[in-house]
Scaffold this active site. Sequence first.
Site, PDB file in Angstrom:
ATOM      1  CG  ASP A  11      -2.058  -1.071   1.258  1.00 55.84           C
ATOM      2  OD1 ASP A  11      -2.438  -1.351   0.106  1.00 55.84           O
ATOM      3  OD2 ASP A  11      -2.415  -1.555   2.236  1.00 55.84           O
ATOM      4  CG  ASP A 134     -11.316  -1.847  -0.947  1.00 58.68           C
ATOM      5  OD1 ASP A 134     -10.843  -2.793  -1.254  1.00 58.68           O
ATOM      6  OD2 ASP A 134     -10.925  -0.677  -1.449  1.00 58.68           O
TER       7      ASP A 134
END
Length: 274
Positions: A11, A134
């Site tokens: 990330d 997500d």
Amino acid sequence: MLAKRIIPCLDCDLQVPNGRVVKGVEFKQIRYAGDPVELATRYYEDGADEIVFLDITASHERRETMTHVIEATTENVFVPICVGGGIRKPEDYFKMLKAGADKCSTNTAAIKNPELINEASDLVGSQACVVAIDAKRRYIENPRESDERFIIEVDDGYCWYECSIYGGREFTGIDAVKWAMECQDRGAGEILLTSMDRDGTKMGYDIPLTRTMSENLDIPVIASGGVGEPEHIYEAFTDGKADAALAASIFHFNEYPVPAVKEYLRSRGVPIRL
């Protein structure tokens, strides 16, 4: 049986020169984890099957993603690389593949414009088109209360899963399982499935969600969110029926190196490349 894949996830926060890898809990409480190119090189040398780069602020900030990081990484890393964040139009796929990526992942842009999936798969092929989902649990009291939701039984009741966009900052009202099925029909080659409830918690993957996705799709599902130990990855493959397992914290902070995880899985009978 095809070998299962172990995929470290980076990330990336590109608000600093050359970027930095960060990790949060439930998409919050961000902490620094290292340099993206250095970590990717380490994971490649450790035997990772693939590496995912997610530019976690590109969609929120409405900017393009990390071409320079990918170019630097592919000088020394020779496993498939998937890039997500800031991919908004078919030309972005082409640009990232030209920089050295093998796949591109979209979430926000695909939900805002589902035709992007069709256009991108026509341009670069389904194998290069990953849709990231997500998903967050939304509990209900009566599993029969809605025909519009894909209701799943979990340990503490019944729920459906809502898709979020902009790095978890906004919710859409879209059912995650039904959206994944539509993505498959539109030409997506893979689903990167992250449980927002489990992200960074080290409690294990959301197995009911992962299993439901895997059982209702013909394309591969990558489980993401919540791994804290090798047993959790084993569960994702066996109980969750995932094709690949993505992890961050256990690799970034040297809790379980990639070779140790792979050896554990091999000892449990999981088909894996050592």
